[in-house]
Scaffold this motif. Sequence first.
Motif, PDB file in Angstrom:
ATOM      1  N   HIS A 259       0.350  -4.988   8.068  1.00 44.99           N
ATOM      2  CA  HIS A 259       0.752  -5.650   6.839  1.00 44.99           C
ATOM      3  C   HIS A 259       0.618  -7.211   6.752  1.00 44.99           C
ATOM      4  O   HIS A 259       1.156  -7.610   5.615  1.00 44.99           O
ATOM      5  N   HIS A 260       0.210  -7.573   7.763  1.00 43.78           N
ATOM      6  CA  HIS A 260      -0.039  -9.030   7.614  1.00 43.78           C
ATOM      7  C   HIS A 260      -1.356  -9.485   7.028  1.00 43.78           C
ATOM      8  O   HIS A 260      -2.542  -9.183   7.665  1.00 43.78           O
ATOM      9  N   LEU A 261      -1.557 -10.125   5.783  1.00 46.59           N
ATOM     10  CA  LEU A 261      -3.053 -10.198   5.292  1.00 46.59           C
ATOM     11  C   LEU A 261      -2.940 -11.974   5.666  1.00 46.59           C
ATOM     12  O   LEU A 261      -1.865 -12.738   5.315  1.00 46.59           O
TER      13      LEU A 261
ATOM     14  N   MET B  54      -4.234  -0.500  -4.250  1.00 46.53           N
ATOM     15  CA  MET B  54      -3.705  -1.375  -3.154  1.00 46.53           C
ATOM     16  C   MET B  54      -2.560  -0.740  -2.411  1.00 46.53           C
ATOM     17  O   MET B  54      -2.345  -0.493  -1.058  1.00 46.53           O
ATOM     18  N   GLU B  55      -1.631  -0.484  -3.088  1.00 46.26           N
ATOM     19  CA  GLU B  55      -0.260   0.419  -2.749  1.00 46.26           C
ATOM     20  C   GLU B  55      -0.558   1.619  -2.035  1.00 46.26           C
ATOM     21  O   GLU B  55      -0.002   1.914  -1.070  1.00 46.26           O
TER      22      GLU B  55
ATOM     23  N   SER C  35      -0.693  -1.327   1.242  1.00 42.80           N
ATOM     24  CA  SER C  35      -0.141  -2.540   1.122  1.00 42.80           C
ATOM     25  C   SER C  35       1.278  -2.523   0.729  1.00 42.80           C
ATOM     26  O   SER C  35       1.868  -1.566  -0.062  1.00 42.80           O
ATOM     27  N   ARG C  36       2.207  -3.309   1.272  1.00 41.37           N
ATOM     28  CA  ARG C  36       3.664  -3.230   1.061  1.00 41.37           C
ATOM     29  C   ARG C  36       3.842  -4.391   0.023  1.00 41.37           C
ATOM     30  O   ARG C  36       3.007  -4.977  -0.822  1.00 41.37           O
ATOM     31  N   ARG C  37       5.176  -4.191  -0.653  1.00 46.58           N
ATOM     32  CA  ARG C  37       5.621  -4.758  -1.930  1.00 46.58           C
ATOM     33  C   ARG C  37       5.284  -6.223  -1.449  1.00 46.58           C
ATOM     34  O   ARG C  37       4.836  -7.121  -2.631  1.00 46.58           O
TER      35      ARG C  37
ATOM     36  N   ASN D 239       2.972  -8.049   0.181  1.00 46.75           N
ATOM     37  CA  ASN D 239       1.681  -8.169   0.017  1.00 46.75           C
ATOM     38  C   ASN D 239       1.387  -8.371  -1.507  1.00 46.75           C
ATOM     39  O   ASN D 239       0.488  -9.431  -1.999  1.00 46.75           O
TER      40      ASN D 239
ATOM     41  N   MET E 242       0.272 -11.754  -3.474  1.00 44.11           N
ATOM     42  CA  MET E 242      -1.102 -12.210  -4.077  1.00 44.11           C
ATOM     43  C   MET E 242      -0.945 -12.680  -5.181  1.00 44.11           C
ATOM     44  O   MET E 242      -1.683 -13.626  -5.738  1.00 44.11           O
TER      45      MET E 242
ATOM     46  N   THR F 259       5.613  -5.640  -7.839  1.00 40.37           N
ATOM     47  CA  THR F 259       6.428  -4.916  -6.687  1.00 40.37           C
ATOM     48  C   THR F 259       7.213  -3.517  -7.105  1.00 40.37           C
ATOM     49  O   THR F 259       7.659  -2.618  -6.309  1.00 40.37           O
TER      50      THR F 259
END
Lengths: 228, 420
Positions: free
Chosen positions: B10-12, B314-315, B319-321, B323, B327, B409
């Motif tokens: 989850h690290h972008l 994306m979710e 993707s987590r909230r 992320n 964005m 989110t």
Amino acid sequence: MALIETENLVKTYRLGDITVRALNGVTLSVGNEEFVVLAGRSGSGKTTLLNMLGALDMPDSGTVRIKGEEFINLSKDARALFRLRHIGFVFQAYNLIRVLSARENVAYVLELQGVPKSERHRRADHWLNEVGLGDMGDRRHDQLSGGQQQRVAVARALAAEPDIVLADEPTANLDSGTGQQLLDTMRHLNEVHKTTFVFASHDPVVIGAAKRLVRLDDGRIASDEIKR
Amino acid sequence: MSERRRAHEHHLSMATYMALAARNLTRNSRRTALTLAALVVAIGALTFLMGFMNAYLVGMNENFVLVMNGHIQIYGPEFKDSNLIDDYMPDTAPITAALDGDDRVRAWTQRITASGLASVARSTTSVAVVGVDPLREPEVGRLRTFVVAGEWLAPEDAGGVLLGVDIADNLEVELGDKIVMMTQGPGGDIVSEAFRVRGLLHSGIPDIDRVLALVTLSSAQSWLGLGDGATEIVVRTHEFETVDAVADALVAGVGQSLDIRRWYNQDPLIEQMLEMQDASHLIIIAVVISVVLGQLINTMFMSLYDRVREFGLMEALGSRRRNLFAMLLWESILLVSIGGFIGYAIAYGAILWTAAVGIDLSAFGDTLASMYIDPIIRPVIDLQSNLYLLGTIIVTAILAGLLPAWRATRLNPVEAMRQI
């Protein structure tokens, strides 16, 4: 142990004053390497079931386990992590992040998984090649046909090395020839890479490609047959 | 999956966030251009306004000090309260010796100030009689530069007086005319003396033009019977920044029983203007932020609603909230940063140009002079203003992005992907 197990899933929706029972006690078990199609007319509950298998939607009652792991009571973020680790998706349309190229779309999920940059680009190119788009990695959604976009979604789903790929009406917006090509690709990947596929579709092309066909009617499993 | 990879789940990367932000901003280029234009105008106007305010406030401070107030003023302990000549300082030698021994002191001068009346045959007007040292005074203040007719006082000129132009008008006197001035000497005795008008002062400052009558320090001392004494000593330091240190040293040394005042305590107007400086910056910033914030939040919400399906996708992909939150926040920060940078750059160029040529407000010369403001304004941007601007850009970007990011989110992926 089955890869997917559901027990007595119930889901109701409210549409104004009307309560619609989308799932009415669905119990299903899917094993490794299966190629299953959930079929049924519109409103039969197949997409609702698929969303529950993908931890996108929660049942009112009943349980869902993937590899023995229950995710019904997990938080939103924990379910996102569950999807990231176990599930790949191919949707009917709008499958791509529009501002990213085909390669970047595939690499996006790999980046979320913590795959190093060099490896994720290599894997993205590999899977794009597997679905026949090896030379289209730099193209964005508006430079790809509908079928090509679906193939990118398949490559993205498989690049993440999921336990299951869930596909909701993946051929709905494709002509029959393109739909058949996509199904052939997915079936090939199922046989070569042993990935489990579960489809929700009423498209005869998809139903014809099924190894196991589960028919839903009014939120119940009407039939469950192994085809070939 | 390895533990190392799990730690990065989850690290972008910042590069990914920035690439997404930049490309999404170009998705609707017209909307982005309009928002950027609003930001450029707002941040540009804010920057220039700050430069303008800095210029006149700095100028006002300097002028206030340099006209006649000095950086530090020293009085007898009761003089400012009583305003009686009895409260003068009879022996200033220890103080002036201390000032001579302090390298931070640029110059000092002594004065005698007394309220009185100036008369000619048919009219009388009130004046502030000020005895100045003709040689030392120009080292401390600008009174000499205000002589518009006649000449500055000569040290040996015991009978000469310089009058503010308004006093001369009231009394209808000209250069060379004789006037009689009357004031209270020590003990309350009324003393009077005849002086001849040697020059006229015009400054635009009412306290000078309407009331000031300058005589030499020695003539005031002998007229009022003060010996070598003075009512005040005015000090000019080399730097504004050393004023407090010099004043503190004086208090600790010779000033235990003296009334020692710093420039910013001398005039309520100046003190309030200084206190208002930060407040007015903040008020302007608040106005600018609130004006552009509506446009920005609208833009960010439109950007969110245009991409609801994509956020749902994306979710669904994992993707987590945080992320999705990041964005939209980075998108807002990038947008505001670009607009802020362009606006700042244009305004900075305008500040450099106007600082070189000056903004001529001579038409309001007397009004500005009455507030110690130069009629030619030369905008300047200092470090504090730059920090204010940077803070404004950061706060605006975060405020604009916060609500849409939070909204992102809250999306349900299934419902989001059903959106058209």
